[in-house]
Write an enzyme that holds these catalytic residues in place. Sequence first.
Site, mmCIF file in Angstrom:
data_model
loop_
_atom_site.group_PDB
_atom_site.id
_atom_site.type_symbol
_atom_site.label_atom_id
_atom_site.label_comp_id
_atom_site.label_asym_id
_atom_site.label_seq_id
_atom_site.Cartn_x
_atom_site.Cartn_y
_atom_site.Cartn_z
ATOM 1 N N TYR A 234 -6.830 1.722 6.776
ATOM 2 C CA TYR A 234 -6.024 0.575 6.327
ATOM 3 C C TYR A 234 -6.040 -0.640 7.256
ATOM 4 O O TYR A 234 -5.441 -1.646 6.946
ATOM 5 C CB TYR A 234 -4.569 0.998 6.052
ATOM 6 C CG TYR A 234 -3.935 1.891 7.095
ATOM 7 C CD1 TYR A 234 -3.668 1.424 8.373
ATOM 8 C CD2 TYR A 234 -3.579 3.202 6.780
ATOM 9 C CE1 TYR A 234 -3.089 2.248 9.329
ATOM 10 C CE2 TYR A 234 -3.004 4.031 7.728
ATOM 11 C CZ TYR A 234 -2.763 3.550 8.994
ATOM 12 O OH TYR A 234 -2.195 4.369 9.933
ATOM 13 N N CYS B 250 11.645 50.753 -10.668
ATOM 14 C CA CYS B 250 11.764 52.211 -10.794
ATOM 15 C C CYS B 250 13.184 52.669 -11.146
ATOM 16 O O CYS B 250 13.407 53.845 -11.406
ATOM 17 C CB CYS B 250 11.325 52.876 -9.493
ATOM 18 S SG CYS B 250 12.458 52.562 -8.139
ATOM 19 N N GLU C 9 0.845 -1.198 0.000
ATOM 20 C CA GLU C 9 0.000 0.000 0.000
ATOM 21 C C GLU C 9 0.874 1.239 0.000
ATOM 22 O O GLU C 9 2.027 1.183 0.419
ATOM 23 C CB GLU C 9 -0.868 0.021 1.281
ATOM 24 C CG GLU C 9 -1.832 -1.134 1.358
ATOM 25 C CD GLU C 9 -2.415 -1.323 2.761
ATOM 26 O OE1 GLU C 9 -2.407 -0.362 3.567
ATOM 27 O OE2 GLU C 9 -2.861 -2.437 3.038
ATOM 28 N N LYS D 76 10.678 3.576 3.058
ATOM 29 C CA LYS D 76 10.647 5.048 2.974
ATOM 30 C C LYS D 76 11.216 5.538 1.642
ATOM 31 O O LYS D 76 12.323 5.153 1.263
ATOM 32 C CB LYS D 76 11.516 5.639 4.102
ATOM 33 C CG LYS D 76 10.947 5.379 5.481
ATOM 34 C CD LYS D 76 9.936 6.432 5.843
ATOM 35 C CE LYS D 76 9.848 6.527 7.342
ATOM 36 N NZ LYS D 76 9.105 7.645 7.793
ATOM 37 N N CYS E 148 16.709 48.979 -8.930
ATOM 38 C CA CYS E 148 15.348 48.425 -8.820
ATOM 39 C C CYS E 148 14.784 48.119 -10.210
ATOM 40 O O CYS E 148 14.774 48.989 -11.075
ATOM 41 C CB CYS E 148 14.437 49.410 -8.090
ATOM 42 S SG CYS E 148 12.718 48.883 -8.073
ATOM 43 N N ASP F 283 1.281 10.130 4.328
ATOM 44 C CA ASP F 283 2.002 10.912 5.342
ATOM 45 C C ASP F 283 1.034 11.814 6.106
ATOM 46 O O ASP F 283 0.738 12.925 5.715
ATOM 47 C CB ASP F 283 3.090 11.751 4.668
ATOM 48 C CG ASP F 283 4.185 12.092 5.661
ATOM 49 O OD1 ASP F 283 4.169 11.541 6.784
ATOM 50 O OD2 ASP F 283 5.060 12.903 5.320
ATOM 51 N N CYS G 60 14.798 48.485 -2.333
ATOM 52 C CA CYS G 60 14.578 49.707 -3.081
ATOM 53 C C CYS G 60 13.947 50.670 -2.080
ATOM 54 O O CYS G 60 12.933 50.350 -1.471
ATOM 55 C CB CYS G 60 13.624 49.449 -4.239
ATOM 56 S SG CYS G 60 12.997 50.983 -4.935
ATOM 57 N N LYS H 120 2.191 4.530 1.609
ATOM 58 C CA LYS H 120 2.278 4.999 2.989
ATOM 59 C C LYS H 120 1.874 6.473 2.971
ATOM 60 O O LYS H 120 2.576 7.321 2.402
ATOM 61 C CB LYS H 120 3.711 4.824 3.518
ATOM 62 C CG LYS H 120 3.868 5.196 4.972
ATOM 63 C CD LYS H 120 5.184 4.623 5.469
ATOM 64 C CE LYS H 120 5.692 5.106 6.782
ATOM 65 N NZ LYS H 120 5.061 6.123 7.512
ATOM 66 N N CYS I 205 8.313 54.178 -5.699
ATOM 67 C CA CYS I 205 8.521 53.028 -6.591
ATOM 68 C C CYS I 205 7.182 52.341 -6.858
ATOM 69 O O CYS I 205 6.455 51.982 -5.941
ATOM 70 C CB CYS I 205 9.495 52.052 -5.941
ATOM 71 S SG CYS I 205 9.562 50.457 -6.752
HETATM 72 S S1 IVH Z 1 -0.345 -0.120 8.703
HETATM 73 C C1 IVH Z 1 1.140 -1.768 13.117
HETATM 74 N N1 IVH Z 1 -0.702 1.111 6.418
HETATM 75 O O1 IVH Z 1 2.715 4.729 8.983
HETATM 76 C C2 IVH Z 1 0.950 -0.489 12.383
HETATM 77 N N2 IVH Z 1 0.283 2.336 8.195
HETATM 78 O O2 IVH Z 1 5.346 4.044 10.127
HETATM 79 C C3 IVH Z 1 0.136 -0.763 11.145
HETATM 80 N N3 IVH Z 1 0.778 4.666 7.656
HETATM 81 O O3 IVH Z 1 1.668 4.310 12.318
HETATM 82 C C4 IVH Z 1 0.107 0.415 10.299
HETATM 83 N N4 IVH Z 1 -0.005 4.618 5.597
HETATM 84 O O4 IVH Z 1 0.467 6.057 10.843
HETATM 85 C C5 IVH Z 1 -0.247 1.209 7.683
HETATM 86 N N5 IVH Z 1 -1.148 2.067 4.365
HETATM 87 C C6 IVH Z 1 -0.679 2.174 5.606
HETATM 88 C C7 IVH Z 1 -0.151 3.392 6.115
HETATM 89 C C8 IVH Z 1 0.331 3.409 7.412
HETATM 90 C C9 IVH Z 1 0.546 5.367 6.532
HETATM 91 C C10 IVH Z 1 1.411 5.217 8.877
HETATM 92 C C11 IVH Z 1 0.710 4.855 10.162
HETATM 93 C C12 IVH Z 1 1.733 4.061 10.937
HETATM 94 C C13 IVH Z 1 3.025 4.543 10.340
HETATM 95 C C14 IVH Z 1 4.117 3.529 10.529
#
Ligand code: IVH
Length: 661
Positions: A219, A403, A110, A307, A400, A114, A416, A112, A421
């Site tokens: 999720y 002007c 999936e 990451k 400037c 932010d 300036c 991730k 101006c």
């Molecule tokens: S599963 C046991 N799925 O990333 C924790 N986390 O670095 C299961 N996060 O605390 C988390 N997208 O806040 C999961 N598709 C995703 C996510 C996700 C973002 C965040 C979440 C978690 C952190 C872990």
Amino acid sequence: MESIKKRMEELEIIIEEANYNYHTLDKPTISDYEYDKYLHELKDLEEKYPHFKSKTTPTQKIGGVVLDKFKKVIHREPMMSLSNAFNFDDLTSFDEKIKKEGFDVTYDVELKIDGLAITLLYENGILIEALTRGDGITGEDVTENIKTIKTVPLRLKEPLDIEIRGEVFMPFKSFDKVNLEKIELEEEPFKNPRNAAAGTIRQLDSKIVAKRDLDMFTYTVVNPESYNLKTQAEVLEFMSTLGFKVNNYSRTLKNINEVIEVINEFDKLRHSLPYDTDGAVIKVNELELYPQIGYTAKAPKWAIAYKFAPEEVETKLIDITFQVGRTGVITPVANLESVLISGSTVSRATLHNEDYINNLDIRIGDVVKLRKAGEIIPEVFKVVLEERKDTNPFKMITHCPSCGEELIKESVDYFCINPNCKAQMVNKIIHFASRPAMNIDTLGEKVVTQLFNHGLLLDIKDIYLLKNHRETLINLERMGKRSVDKLLNAIEESKNNTLDKLLFGLGIRHVGAKVSKTLLEVYPTLELLSKATIEDLQTIYEIGPEIAKSVVSYFKSEYAIKLISFFKENGFNMEYQVKVVDKESNVFDKMFVLTGKLPTLTRNEASDLIINAGGKVMSSVSKNTDYVLFGEEAGSKLKKAHELGIKTITEAELLEMLKNE
Ligand code: IVH
């Protein structure tokens, strides 16, 4: 009566459906007009018949509950975090460990997202509690705020008892909007969408949250076996059928090599997504294996977070141009070949100042690296030297661009200083008329520039003389009777604005919307403020030497003196209404100084409490100080209080003093 209740139920269903189709499925089924009409009808009925108001009413999406703090709640199931992988080798060893234990697995991958993790508790299909992760064991109850998120169902499509987890985030569009507002108010913008989402969820007033357009992807289902779910893919599908928003880029894959391929796809994809992703989450798909694969103290062994490297893109620097701000500051701007970053197309980026360009040796024609460092305008942070062709070192302009006046250098910036101006004046007038300042409708950039070019608007005070040129205005391009009258009315109207808006509108360096209020709380007229010395101003809490100097030097100028008399002679509201407070209160007009770390309140919270009760907060102890509020590790201020014989109090004593407020 029964029919009213029925109508309210009907409206609830219509609005809920419309919300779901629009926000979760992204497929609107009714017009905004119809939606507003139904929502108003329901709100009206709820006001008239509060006993019929449903617990799951969608009118809660507008917010309205204001808390004084968030309750701490222990999670029913701890909220763990994930171990991180920073490269593909880390992923291969994650896979090898699982294989070595003899498990035969497939993977779910999936995006991730932010943002911040939130857990949602439903009883009988009704949302009853939403908690932050906190330390994983105890979280904070942010239910009222979460209820305002359009994609979080208040009622599920089935009446289940269930706990669902996911990520609350702020889409780039809302992030840009919030930061633009913050910049207009000269407040510190949020660094990134994650901070913005976290900061918003910690707002005590849910109406503010409702305006910020947060969103949520879910999720996880807690205890999925209770719902007969066998794989993570089924979990995602199940949440979707219950009415949750689930990210649709997830994939089920046979082995780690396929996982790596998909992560590479995600890495390309993320530049074009409307929300921020910082990686991918790889989960074993077979849920029944989770207890066997097991957990470390902090994280499951059946999942890992990969990451991404921070988002950066390369593009060509076509030219460097210079912007003249309202204070006269000259900002070099990179003109770039258009490129996609964080969901938007970018062709300009800030280069900050001459030193910044020279330190990085940025030259016209270079291929440069760009990142979006929280600000709305991205920045150039590196030159790709290997691709440098025929280029010349950068040379700062000396005059400037608007002007032609010779520029003056002050610290790292060039200014300036020509008071006439054009670019400066136009920007000054635009700022004065802008929404957070005098809020003069329709007097935006285009109209100001047009009127400036016609010689009708060369300075702030000319705004209020436009009424003498009504006929001329009507004959201008894109004007006309109605819009001119509307403009002139808005201009007259603006004279009644509160004085902090006028002060902010003057565009004094370092004096933003909040600082304006802080200054006027102590000096409620411009006359009083203009008589304050640098030392006087610095005794005010949160007013440092830079602000103090800038205010004093502004009010000394001939220009300011003339402008202020103009305001006075022309019927502007020139007195600031200091907060109405109970004059009998224990803290009314008392001067407080804060020092050390307080046991429960932050310094800002404590000073807000004092100010709201009519007290004043100053930054340094003097014989005029009434109380020194001290906490742990209090230093020289506490010592000075003892020397001067000033009363010292603890947080508990302050709260005792304020208990009737
Ligand atoms: S599963 C046991 N799925 O990333 C924790 N986390 O670095 C299961 N996060 O605390 C988390 N997208 O806040 C999961 N598709 C995703 C996510 C996700 C973002 C965040 C979440 C978690 C952190 C872990």
